[in-house]
Design a protein around this motif. Sequence first.
Motif, PDB file in Angstrom:
ATOM      1  N   UNK A  63       5.367  -5.531 -14.508  1.00 25.99           N
ATOM      2  CA  UNK A  63       4.389  -6.121 -13.607  1.00 25.99           C
ATOM      3  C   UNK A  63       3.219  -6.682 -14.402  1.00 25.99           C
ATOM      4  N   UNK A  64       2.546  -7.671 -13.811  1.00 24.64           N
ATOM      5  CA  UNK A  64       1.355  -8.246 -14.441  1.00 24.64           C
ATOM      6  C   UNK A  64       0.171  -7.326 -14.150  1.00 24.64           C
ATOM      7  N   UNK A  65       0.025  -6.301 -14.971  1.00 23.35           N
ATOM      8  CA  UNK A  65      -1.017  -5.296 -14.764  1.00 23.35           C
ATOM      9  C   UNK A  65      -1.962  -5.249 -15.950  1.00 23.35           C
ATOM     10  N   UNK A  66      -3.251  -5.204 -15.658  1.00 24.35           N
ATOM     11  CA  UNK A  66      -4.265  -4.876 -16.661  1.00 24.35           C
ATOM     12  C   UNK A  66      -5.487  -4.367 -15.915  1.00 24.35           C
ATOM     13  N   UNK A  67      -6.597  -4.193 -16.629  1.00 24.42           N
ATOM     14  CA  UNK A  67      -7.782  -3.609 -15.997  1.00 24.42           C
ATOM     15  C   UNK A  67      -8.347  -4.476 -14.878  1.00 24.42           C
ATOM     16  N   UNK A  68      -8.005  -5.775 -14.873  1.00 25.33           N
ATOM     17  CA  UNK A  68      -8.539  -6.684 -13.858  1.00 25.33           C
ATOM     18  C   UNK A  68      -7.613  -6.837 -12.659  1.00 25.33           C
ATOM     19  N   UNK A  69      -6.449  -6.176 -12.681  1.00 20.82           N
ATOM     20  CA  UNK A  69      -5.449  -6.383 -11.640  1.00 20.82           C
ATOM     21  C   UNK A  69      -5.094  -5.051 -10.990  1.00 20.82           C
ATOM     22  N   UNK A  70      -5.287  -4.937  -9.705  1.00 19.15           N
ATOM     23  CA  UNK A  70      -4.907  -3.725  -8.986  1.00 19.15           C
ATOM     24  C   UNK A  70      -3.395  -3.688  -8.824  1.00 19.15           C
ATOM     25  N   UNK A  71      -2.857  -2.488  -8.588  1.00 16.47           N
ATOM     26  CA  UNK A  71      -1.416  -2.354  -8.414  1.00 16.47           C
ATOM     27  C   UNK A  71      -0.965  -3.113  -7.172  1.00 16.47           C
ATOM     28  N   UNK A  72      -1.762  -3.081  -6.103  1.00 14.60           N
ATOM     29  CA  UNK A  72      -1.389  -3.810  -4.889  1.00 14.60           C
ATOM     30  C   UNK A  72      -1.248  -5.301  -5.165  1.00 14.60           C
ATOM     31  N   UNK A 110       0.819  -1.203   0.000  1.00 15.80           N
ATOM     32  CA  UNK A 110       0.000   0.000   0.000  1.00 15.80           C
ATOM     33  C   UNK A 110       0.859   1.262   0.000  1.00 15.80           C
ATOM     34  N   UNK A 111       1.966   1.210   0.717  1.00 12.53           N
ATOM     35  CA  UNK A 111       2.860   2.374   0.719  1.00 12.53           C
ATOM     36  C   UNK A 111       3.380   2.656  -0.688  1.00 12.53           C
ATOM     37  N   UNK A 112       3.880   1.609  -1.348  1.00 14.05           N
ATOM     38  CA  UNK A 112       4.436   1.787  -2.694  1.00 14.05           C
ATOM     39  C   UNK A 112       3.355   2.192  -3.686  1.00 14.05           C
ATOM     40  N   UNK A 113       2.193   1.567  -3.598  1.00 13.88           N
ATOM     41  CA  UNK A 113       1.113   1.884  -4.536  1.00 13.88           C
ATOM     42  C   UNK A 113       0.646   3.319  -4.371  1.00 13.88           C
ATOM     43  N   UNK A 114       0.463   3.740  -3.122  1.00 13.31           N
ATOM     44  CA  UNK A 114      -0.025   5.102  -2.882  1.00 13.31           C
ATOM     45  C   UNK A 114       0.965   6.138  -3.397  1.00 13.31           C
TER      46      UNK A 114
END
Length: 635
Positions: A473-482, A391-395
């Motif tokens: 990172x494995x990121x897309x619309x279905x995956x939050x950064x956290x 959460x720290x890194x994402x924020x």
Amino acid sequence: MCGLVGFFSPNNNKFNQEDQHRILTEMTTQITSRGPDDHGLWCDSEHGIALGFRRLSIQDLSQAGHQPMTSACGRYIMVFNGEIYNFQDLRQDLNQVEKITWRGHCDSEVILALVSRLGIEAALGKLSGMFAIALWDKQEKSLTLARDRMGEKPLYFGQESGTFFFTSEVKALYPHPDFSATINDGAVATYLRFAYVPDPLSIFKNISKLEPGHCVRIESSGQVINKSFWSPRDMFVHARSTPFQGSRDEAANELNDRLLSGIKQRIVADVPLGAFLSGGIDSSTVVALMKAVAPDRVRSFAIGFDNPRFDESPHAEAVAHHLNTEHTTFKMSERDCLDVIPDLQDVYDEPFADPSQVPTTLLCRLARQHVTVSMAGDGGDELFGGYGRYWDASAHWRKVHNLPAWRKALNKKILMGLSASPSRLARNVRKKFNRLHHDNAAQYYANHMSRWRVDEGLYPPERLSPNIYDDDLALNDDISLERALMHRDTQAYLPSNLLVKTDRASMSCGLEIRAPLLDHNLIEFIWSLPDAYTVDDHKKGILRDVLYRYVPQDIVDRPKQGFEPPLIDWLREPLKDWADDLLSADRIKNSPYYNAKVVMARWQDHRSGKRAWTYPLWTVLMLEAWLDKHQKRRG
């Protein structure tokens, strides 16, 4: 649970049978602690292949479990380290197809029967467990190496002077005449950054770690074919795109049932079995569910320290009392912990600087006096969001990621221009700007996870070797950064740091660790759960829902406490002379691996109490201590 080692010289039988046997004996001797109960060698000088094995007997204690093991058809010869938890189901499936006369009741024999019927790649897809496998195909004259999906068991491989090596621990390679033991400068820099050597790197040139979920085939021609049989990235993306659709209660029920099933498989052993219990969420859940399925009273183990700031044992004892386990707390003095430190380079055969290696090694040694197998809660933090850094890194990334490209470039130029300066002003500027120049979230998180950042002048950034942290990172619309950051930790921090710590500490004293939370079927289910069920409150959400069914909430609800010794004080007092010796100017001033002036300045700050640099300094100290051991091993 065992250790394996071997070598293969395709079309180059440079060693006769006697030489092969002698070299292999010396190599297996280096990993005796991984398998104190038995050993075996198999050599074929005509085809240049040699397989060595050390056995820790867990299932089928008879000679029917002896390795190297030959398949019933005679085609395959295998050495195998690990446990296949579904081997009894696989054995039943094989018996339904064809009546098989089994020699014993171990999982190794089932693997060979499965390979004989399906081939190695199809067989790997059916195995549930932790494993490192080396399989020689006498018909094809090829060698296949395979490592489990989560990387619980280590497997190194590489080639020098026409010889392929493979081993559970790289220290086993020193006796081989073709192994140069040449240090990989890029791996050293990467180690200094992260405090461990991330997959697929090893500390040596030409030697790599086989990545989790991969197998590599070495043909008789010398051709190497490396492929994945299970991709954590693909599985994660698929799970997030097809999320679990039930309610939170339904998800908790499913999680409970899957955990019970996995633990029931993992308590099968022909030797005494127990569990580590810290009193935290992960270990408490494992022990609570063990009690629900174990036929006998559960044995649990915790470690306590004289210093109450680092002592979790009262929390563990409260959980143990509620669950009525046969509980043992090992109370450790500062002297007990300090006495372990000289042994660490024998335990960790690559540079490794997670400070919890000290109590972990102690706990394993003490538990081994009572049991041969212990359950552990590894994986819970990465799967259920146990670290606040997500959460720290994402924020913070969300605040800074839209900075203009010119601003990021300027910030980076300022940082690197000040990288060699030890002044307080330079440090303050670096601290202000070090998180304001990254092009993407993967780079940002790598910086966040760095023990020594690239802007601190310790090593040239261009020297860093490519590793898993370089991947997007494995990121897309279905995956939050956290969740994407949690997944990155399952690819990097978990297998390359936490599981290395657990494997080396436990196997250094012949103790097997089993981690129910790392069952790949369970993980795929957890990845499919919505964020609201897992990480909504930063407190492992749904895993707590399961635990509260067995243990009252007020017993286990407490702030997370790290499993680390008071290094900040040790480096200023009882370890000061040891550290002074390793970091003396005469010793390190000409180091080829790092900027000694940066290290010496920080050591003076720390010694004087001016400022604490505990973890960066521990990273350098563990490197220097490893270099001493490396020179001794080279003779």
